[in-house]
Design a protein around this motif. Structure first.
Motif, PDB file in Angstrom:
ATOM      1  N   GLU A  22      15.646  -1.903   5.803  1.00  0.00           N
ATOM      2  CA  GLU A  22      15.902  -0.474   5.654  1.00  0.00           C
ATOM      3  C   GLU A  22      15.707  -0.044   4.210  1.00  0.00           C
ATOM      4  OE1 GLU A  22      19.776   0.379   7.112  1.00  0.00           O
ATOM      5  OE2 GLU A  22      19.303  -0.162   9.192  1.00  0.00           O
ATOM      6  N   SER A  23      15.473   1.247   4.037  1.00  0.00           N
ATOM      7  CA  SER A  23      15.368   1.812   2.692  1.00  0.00           C
ATOM      8  C   SER A  23      16.624   2.617   2.401  1.00  0.00           C
ATOM      9  CB  SER A  23      14.128   2.698   2.566  1.00  0.00           C
ATOM     10  OG  SER A  23      14.170   3.751   3.500  1.00  0.00           O
ATOM     11  N   LEU A  24      17.001   2.640   1.131  1.00  0.00           N
ATOM     12  CA  LEU A  24      18.191   3.377   0.721  1.00  0.00           C
ATOM     13  C   LEU A  24      17.940   4.877   0.656  1.00  0.00           C
ATOM     14  CD1 LEU A  24      19.477   1.107  -2.175  1.00  0.00           C
ATOM     15  CD2 LEU A  24      20.406   1.276   0.140  1.00  0.00           C
ATOM     16  N   PHE A  25      16.683   5.258   0.521  1.00  0.00           N
ATOM     17  CA  PHE A  25      16.340   6.661   0.318  1.00  0.00           C
ATOM     18  C   PHE A  25      15.674   7.229   1.560  1.00  0.00           C
ATOM     19  CE2 PHE A  25      15.525   4.269  -3.706  1.00  0.00           C
ATOM     20  CZ  PHE A  25      16.759   4.535  -4.282  1.00  0.00           C
ATOM     21  N   TYR A  38       9.468  -3.687  -4.811  1.00  0.00           N
ATOM     22  CA  TYR A  38       9.978  -2.436  -4.274  1.00  0.00           C
ATOM     23  C   TYR A  38      11.324  -2.121  -4.923  1.00  0.00           C
ATOM     24  CZ  TYR A  38       6.762  -3.053  -0.286  1.00  0.00           C
ATOM     25  OH  TYR A  38       5.662  -3.211   0.511  1.00  0.00           O
ATOM     26  N   ILE A  39      11.649  -0.851  -5.010  1.00  0.00           N
ATOM     27  CA  ILE A  39      12.996  -0.395  -5.341  1.00  0.00           C
ATOM     28  C   ILE A  39      13.481   0.450  -4.170  1.00  0.00           C
ATOM     29  CG2 ILE A  39      14.313   1.217  -6.788  1.00  0.00           C
ATOM     30  CD1 ILE A  39      12.768   0.238  -9.171  1.00  0.00           C
ATOM     31  N   GLY A  40      14.674   0.142  -3.690  1.00  0.00           N
ATOM     32  CA  GLY A  40      15.262   0.917  -2.605  1.00  0.00           C
ATOM     33  C   GLY A  40      15.191   0.244  -1.252  1.00  0.00           C
ATOM     34  N   LYS A  41      14.754  -1.016  -1.230  1.00  0.00           N
ATOM     35  CA  LYS A  41      14.656  -1.733   0.035  1.00  0.00           C
ATOM     36  C   LYS A  41      15.852  -2.656   0.193  1.00  0.00           C
ATOM     37  CE  LYS A  41      11.151  -3.848   2.966  1.00  0.00           C
ATOM     38  NZ  LYS A  41       9.748  -4.302   3.018  1.00  0.00           N
ATOM     39  N   ARG A  42      16.562  -2.515   1.291  1.00  0.00           N
ATOM     40  CA  ARG A  42      17.713  -3.367   1.573  1.00  0.00           C
ATOM     41  C   ARG A  42      17.515  -3.942   2.965  1.00  0.00           C
ATOM     42  NH1 ARG A  42      23.477  -1.021   0.178  1.00  0.00           N
ATOM     43  NH2 ARG A  42      22.609  -1.395  -1.893  1.00  0.00           N
ATOM     44  N   ARG A  74       0.828  -1.197   0.000  1.00  0.00           N
ATOM     45  CA  ARG A  74       0.000   0.000   0.000  1.00  0.00           C
ATOM     46  C   ARG A  74       0.864   1.250   0.000  1.00  0.00           C
ATOM     47  NH1 ARG A  74      -4.911  -1.225   4.308  1.00  0.00           N
ATOM     48  NH2 ARG A  74      -5.808  -3.010   3.204  1.00  0.00           N
ATOM     49  N   LEU A  75       0.331   2.290  -0.584  1.00  0.00           N
ATOM     50  CA  LEU A  75       1.028   3.569  -0.626  1.00  0.00           C
ATOM     51  C   LEU A  75       0.689   4.386   0.617  1.00  0.00           C
ATOM     52  CD1 LEU A  75       0.318   4.341  -4.359  1.00  0.00           C
ATOM     53  CD2 LEU A  75       2.559   3.809  -3.407  1.00  0.00           C
ATOM     54  N   ARG A  76       1.681   5.099   1.117  1.00  0.00           N
ATOM     55  CA  ARG A  76       1.458   5.957   2.274  1.00  0.00           C
ATOM     56  C   ARG A  76       1.493   7.432   1.899  1.00  0.00           C
ATOM     57  NH1 ARG A  76       5.321   2.947   6.788  1.00  0.00           N
ATOM     58  NH2 ARG A  76       4.176   0.961   6.837  1.00  0.00           N
ATOM     59  N   GLU A  94       7.067   8.640   2.340  1.00  0.00           N
ATOM     60  CA  GLU A  94       7.042   8.188   3.725  1.00  0.00           C
ATOM     61  C   GLU A  94       7.740   6.835   3.892  1.00  0.00           C
ATOM     62  OE1 GLU A  94       3.759   6.920   7.094  1.00  0.00           O
ATOM     63  OE2 GLU A  94       3.313   8.631   5.793  1.00  0.00           O
ATOM     64  N   ARG A  95       7.549   5.950   2.959  1.00  0.00           N
ATOM     65  CA  ARG A  95       8.214   4.649   3.025  1.00  0.00           C
ATOM     66  C   ARG A  95       9.700   4.731   2.659  1.00  0.00           C
ATOM     67  NH1 ARG A  95       5.371  -0.252   2.824  1.00  0.00           N
ATOM     68  NH2 ARG A  95       3.099  -0.071   2.842  1.00  0.00           N
TER      69      ARG A  95
END
Length: 230
Positions: A45-48, A38-42, A1-3, A22-23
């Motif tokens: 944690e998120s990269l951004f 997802y893009i940016g999920k490691r 879902r989008l936040r 937010e995510r």
């Protein structure tokens, strides 16, 4: 879902990419709305930190993403691998694993658009436009009308037509300004109101492949479309 969805872009296969500030991630959906990845999920944690505007070069398959509060432009492939990091130097371990680092004085960049094989970025806190090639090599930069001391994401709109002219809107007035890629102010149009060709807080801009300009006329709760000359 989008936040907290912000920027949106579409790749050559019509998959939809949405930056969720937010995510701290980009969510990718199939054309029918099915969630893909997802893009940016490691890990967890998120990269951004706070991704905002995004753009996709359909030819190269590169995704350009602004992490606004960090004053950084990331270049990724469509699987999320970071290829380049454009912005202020960050001599730390994370920076070293994020692909090539290109120094550039970005201060709160909020909008990005691709047009005429060039990348255009609104550098809000510096009240200027950066024009780069698609490898992020600087081509030009110029000043625009002053932005408020604390830029608000979504306050400015940005579009680039097929000839490379740059369109900038600002929700604090009702004009759309047209600049040449060298910064020459070519003209403006619009005025405050609710009739055709009038705006109330115009925000997002977009130019399609038919050289049509779409204007998010925010307070009038509508989108207006203009045919630009070829």
């Amino acid at each position: 879902r989008l936040r907290l969805p912000n920027g949106i872009a579409v790749d050559a296969a019509d998959n939809i990419y949405i930056a969720d500030s937010e995510r701290g991630l980009v969510l990718v959906y199939a054309p029918d709305g099915k969630f893909l990845r997802y893009i940016g999920k490691r890990g967890d944690e998120s990269l951004f930190h706070y991704p905002t505007a995004i753009a996709i070069d359909r030819t190269s398959g590169h995704l350009f993403l602004l992490d606004t509060p960090r004053h950084v432009l990331f270049v990724l492939d469509l699987e999320g691998n970071i290829l380049k990091r454009v912005g202020r130097p960050r001599p730390n371990a994370i920076g070293r694993v994020m692909g090539e680092s290109i120094p550039m004085d970005l201060d709160y960049p909020t909008e990005i658009a691709i047009g005429n094989n060039e990348l255009v970025v609104v550098d809000s806190a510096n009240s200027r436009i950066h024009v780069m090639d698609l490898q992020c090599k600087p081509v030009a930069q110029f000043s625009i009308r002053d932005v408020r001391d604390s830029p608000i994401i979504g306050e400015l709109g940005l579009g680039v037509d097929l000839t490379g002219n740059i369109y900038v809107s600002n929700t604090t007035d009702s004009h759309i300004r047209i600049y040449g890629r060298d910064g020459t102010l070519l003209g403006s149009f619009g005025r405050n109101g609710s009739e055709v060709g009038e705006f109330s807080s115009p925000a997002g801009l977009f130019v399609d492949g038919g050289n049509r300009l779409y204007v998010a006329d925010t307070n009038n709760s509508r989108v207006q479309v203009f045919q630009l000359s070829h």
